[in-house]
Design an enzyme around this catalytic site. Structure first.
Site, PDB file in Angstrom:
ATOM      1  N   HIS A 168      -4.438  -3.230   8.333  1.00 10.26           N
ATOM      2  CA  HIS A 168      -5.411  -4.308   8.192  1.00 10.26           C
ATOM      3  C   HIS A 168      -6.738  -3.726   7.714  1.00 10.26           C
ATOM      4  O   HIS A 168      -7.446  -3.047   8.460  1.00 10.26           O
ATOM      5  CB  HIS A 168      -5.591  -5.031   9.523  1.00 10.26           C
ATOM      6  CG  HIS A 168      -6.588  -6.144   9.458  1.00 10.26           C
ATOM      7  ND1 HIS A 168      -7.560  -6.343  10.410  1.00 10.26           N
ATOM      8  CD2 HIS A 168      -6.773  -7.124   8.529  1.00 10.26           C
ATOM      9  CE1 HIS A 168      -8.288  -7.382  10.077  1.00 10.26           C
ATOM     10  NE2 HIS A 168      -7.833  -7.880   8.943  1.00 10.26           N
ATOM     11  N   THR A 194       0.839  -1.194   0.000  1.00 13.98           N
ATOM     12  CA  THR A 194       0.000   0.000   0.000  1.00 13.98           C
ATOM     13  C   THR A 194       0.875   1.245   0.000  1.00 13.98           C
ATOM     14  O   THR A 194       1.855   1.324   0.736  1.00 13.98           O
ATOM     15  CB  THR A 194      -0.924   0.023   1.230  1.00 13.98           C
ATOM     16  OG1 THR A 194      -1.761  -1.136   1.207  1.00 13.98           O
ATOM     17  CG2 THR A 194      -1.803   1.268   1.229  1.00 13.98           C
TER      18      THR A 194
END
Length: 244
Positions: free
Chosen positions: A153, A100
């Protein structure tokens, strides 16, 4: 792959989820923002839109590295991936990273923007979409407050709408740094979920925080570059310009 981009003046947003064979999904998200009346396109429809916009698709082999394959072989179960890659600090000695990437920005007029892009999490179910392209979760911005991009997460981030929660804390008078810390601490306490954020206010107040083992970050302000990857690590350098 998933991505989102947003600007804070008019809250214009573009996002894509579940796209394949696109080298830079954030460019496709920008096209959604600029060329459609929608906020998000997904899957086959997003790839068809990419073709219409002239965004070339690349072979899978150009996007999947040997390191990716090794990680997939290591994390053959989604639960194992979550426990290892997104555990809270000190819980493991994981050597793998994840992909990411996010950015926030503010200009001299106080206009803010944010963007987040990801390949998702290893061993996820087919069709799974995480937080990154979801407005208010993977990213959010508003000229009235500032801009946020998140990582971590995804399921935990979505449950607490992490990016929007950081801005809410700033609206209550907190600094960018304090707001980042409070929101991530809440996510840890409520869900045992780990993650990280980068934040900038509409006045240029910078904040970052992470509860994972590490997070690569960098900020540029007044010609100075600050950066780090490990907890409590801040390195400083001078920004290079074309003139230099």
């Amino acid at each position: 792959m998933d991505a989102i981009i947003m600007e804070g003046q008019h809250l214009k947003t573009g996002a894509v989820a579940g796209v394949k064979n696109i080298r830079n999904p954030i460019s496709l998200a920008r096209k959604v923002m600029d060329k459609t009346d929608h906020v998000m396109l997904v899957g086959e429809g997003a790839n068809l839109f990419a073709s219409k916009m002239g965004i070339s698709q690349v072979p899978k082999e150009e996007l999947v590295t040997q390191e990716n394959i090794k990680a997939w072989e290591h994390y053959y179960k989604f639960k194992l991936t979550v426990e290892d890659l997104f555990s809270n600090r000190g819980d493991n000695n994981n050597t793998y990273g994840h992909d990411t990437v996010g950015a926030v920005a503010v200009d001299i007029h106080g206009n803010v923007a944010c963007a987040t892009s990801t390949g998702g999490i290893t061993a996820k179910m087919v069709g799974r979409v995480g937080d990154s392209p979801i407005i208010g979760c993977g990213a959010y911005c508003d000229n009235a407050v500032g801009a946020v991009s998140t990582t971590g997460h995804g399921e935990s981030i979505m449950k607490v709408t992490l990016a929007r929660d950081v801005l809410y804390n700033m609206q209550q008078g907190m600094s960018s740094q304090a707001a980042a810390e409070k929101s991530l601490d809440y996510m840890t306490e409520r869900l045992a979920g780990a993650g990280g954020v980068v934040v900038v206010s509409n006045h240029g107040d910078i904040g970052y925080h992470f509860t994972t083992e590490r997070m690569a970050w960098a900020s540029a302000k007044d010609g100075i570059l600050n950066y780090g990857i490990n907890p409590k690590e801040t390195l400083t350098g001078k920004l290079l310009t074309e003139a230099s």
